[in-house]
Design an enzyme around this catalytic site. Structure first.
Site, short mmCIF file in Angstrom:
data_model
loop_
_atom_site.label_atom_id
_atom_site.label_comp_id
_atom_site.label_asym_id
_atom_site.label_seq_id
_atom_site.Cartn_x
_atom_site.Cartn_y
_atom_site.Cartn_z
N SER A 142 0.83 -1.20 0.00
CA SER A 142 0.00 0.00 0.00
C SER A 142 0.86 1.25 0.00
O SER A 142 1.96 1.26 0.56
CB SER A 142 -0.88 -0.01 1.25
OG SER A 142 -1.53 1.22 1.44
N TYR A 155 -2.13 -1.11 9.94
CA TYR A 155 -2.23 -1.61 8.57
C TYR A 155 -0.97 -1.24 7.80
O TYR A 155 -0.33 -2.09 7.16
CB TYR A 155 -3.48 -1.01 7.90
CG TYR A 155 -3.58 -1.25 6.42
CD1 TYR A 155 -4.18 -2.41 5.94
CD2 TYR A 155 -3.12 -0.31 5.50
CE1 TYR A 155 -4.29 -2.63 4.57
CE2 TYR A 155 -3.23 -0.52 4.15
CZ TYR A 155 -3.81 -1.69 3.69
OH TYR A 155 -3.92 -1.90 2.32
#
Length: 181
Positions: A142, A155
């Protein structure tokens, strides 16, 4: 025909990846966690376009199920493609959590860790004997690993860990001519 396992292939990026791989001539084993109908819909789309696919249930956070999953992959390879090896693995399964650091619970932290770092580590380890020479491993990460965004710290930390793990996979699996990106 090269067969690729794509985790989280029943929706979103995973489903799009599964359909693209099938259009490029690969067989696809896609996984789903909770929605078998969504997975079957992706398989139907692939097959209606002339490809070949299968869907298997997998909870990427449940590492204790990986040996049984590997056995299901072996059986699916044999019965669907008459094959014994995989041409690739895409570690895509995941979910997000928007929660500031101060309110992240240990259970939320553990859930994200298990899906985004521990799961890909041990699933890759479990499926490694099935990967053929010149296979590819793709780990989806990400942009949150490069740009701090409030509310996604765990995350992003685990996706950052997956970035590092990917470099080590490339180094260690290179002797077998297995790429990791």
């Amino acid at each position: 025909m090269s067969v690729i396992v794509i985790t989280g292939g029943s929706r979103g990026i995973g489903a799009s990846t599964a359909e693209l791989c099938a259009r490029q001539g690969h067989g696809v084993i896609l996984t789903y966690n909770r929605n078998p109908e969504a997975a079957r819909a992706v398989v139907r789309r692939i097959e209606s376009a002339g490809g070949k696919a299968a869907a298997l249930q997998l909870d990427v956070s449940a590492t204790g199920t990986f040996a049984a999953f590997r056995d299901a992959v072996v059986q699916t390879l044999r019965t669907t493609w008459g094959a014994n090896t995989l041409g690739g693995l895409v570690n895509n399964a995941g979910y997000g959590l928007f929660n500031p650091l101060e309110s992240v619970t240990e259970a939320q932290f553990d859930g994200l860790f298990n899906v985004h770092l521990k799961g890909p580590f041990f699933l890759t380890q479990t499926l490694l004997p099935l990967l053929e020479e010149h296979a590819s491993i793709v780990n989806l990460t990400s942009a949150t690993t490069r740009v701090a965004t409030a509310g996604v710290a765990p995350y992003a930390a685990f996706k950052g860990g997956l970035d590092v793990l990917t470099r080590y996979m490339a180094k260690e699996f290179g002797e077998r001519r297995i790429r990791a990106n």
